[in-house]
Design a protein around this motif. Sequence first.
Motif, PDB file in Angstrom:
ATOM      1  N   PHE A   1       0.840  -1.194   0.000  1.00 31.64           N
ATOM      2  CA  PHE A   1       0.000   0.000   0.000  1.00 31.64           C
ATOM      3  C   PHE A   1       0.871   1.238   0.000  1.00 31.64           C
ATOM      4  O   PHE A   1       1.674   1.447   0.911  1.00 31.64           O
ATOM      5  N   ASP A   2       0.742   2.052  -1.042  1.00 34.77           N
ATOM      6  CA  ASP A   2       1.490   3.298  -1.162  1.00 34.77           C
ATOM      7  C   ASP A   2       0.523   4.450  -0.901  1.00 34.77           C
ATOM      8  O   ASP A   2      -0.315   4.766  -1.747  1.00 34.77           O
ATOM      9  N   GLN A   3       0.650   5.062   0.263  1.00 34.72           N
ATOM     10  CA  GLN A   3      -0.307   6.107   0.656  1.00 34.72           C
ATOM     11  C   GLN A   3      -0.249   7.319  -0.264  1.00 34.72           C
ATOM     12  O   GLN A   3      -1.286   7.898  -0.608  1.00 34.72           O
TER      13      GLN A   3
ATOM     14  N   PHE B   1      -1.918   6.439  -3.467  1.00 37.19           N
ATOM     15  CA  PHE B   1      -3.337   6.268  -3.176  1.00 37.19           C
ATOM     16  C   PHE B   1      -4.070   7.611  -3.134  1.00 37.19           C
ATOM     17  O   PHE B   1      -5.109   7.783  -3.785  1.00 37.19           O
TER      18      PHE B   1
ATOM     19  N   THR C   1      -3.512  -0.729  -3.591  1.00 33.76           N
ATOM     20  CA  THR C   1      -3.513   0.733  -3.532  1.00 33.76           C
ATOM     21  C   THR C   1      -4.579   1.335  -4.441  1.00 33.76           C
ATOM     22  O   THR C   1      -5.428   2.111  -3.997  1.00 33.76           O
TER      23      THR C   1
END
Length: 222
Positions: free
Chosen positions: A5-7, A10, A151
């Motif tokens: 997960f790449d904030q 995202f 993501t």
Amino acid sequence: MSALFDQAVFLKFLAAVLAIFNPLYNIPIFLSMTRDCTPAERRRVAMIVMASVTVIALISVAIGEEVLAVFGIDVPSFRVAGGLIIFGIGMSMLNAQDRAPGDQAAVVDGHARKLNFAVVPLAIPLTIGPGTIAVTIVFSHQLSDGAELVTLGSAILIACFIVGLGLLFADSISRLVGETMINVLTRIMAILLVAVAVEMVLTGIFNAVDAHYPGLTGSAGN
């Protein structure tokens, strides 16, 4: 979990997708096209639109790059093309006086075909079209296979849920917000789209030059 997960991606992707979907802009169109529908039919149309948009966007995440590969199109070229499409969408939103002629035609066409308009043209292309698909493929290229599904898939589900809520409560939102505020928010979304488009085009050009003329960009900076 952080690797999946790449904030930053995202948040950026969610903002871009919401700007393209622009749920408020589609509310007047939705209300016009469902004018003769019962409340139950209107809810059904809203759910069909939300489901259709979600499926198409997730398919773009899952196999978008593979489709490009089949046609021999590299991502930098698609990034430039997608950026130009999105730039055109953003500029048309900025310059729109009321509702685009194509949207007016969609309303008339939708009345003629009764509830068939839920998928076409309300879901495709009024809600999700080439611009959304282009953004999805470009952002998915930045992530690994697992990360793109987590993501981008999360952002798509949230954006589609917001679109669905907007359509389900279209009557209340239209009365509460008013047409003037909808137009103002549409312009704000348009500015965001134009900014995303410019970044996509510049990045695509830079990547294409770097791929076809390796070392040129590095030597220019020395």
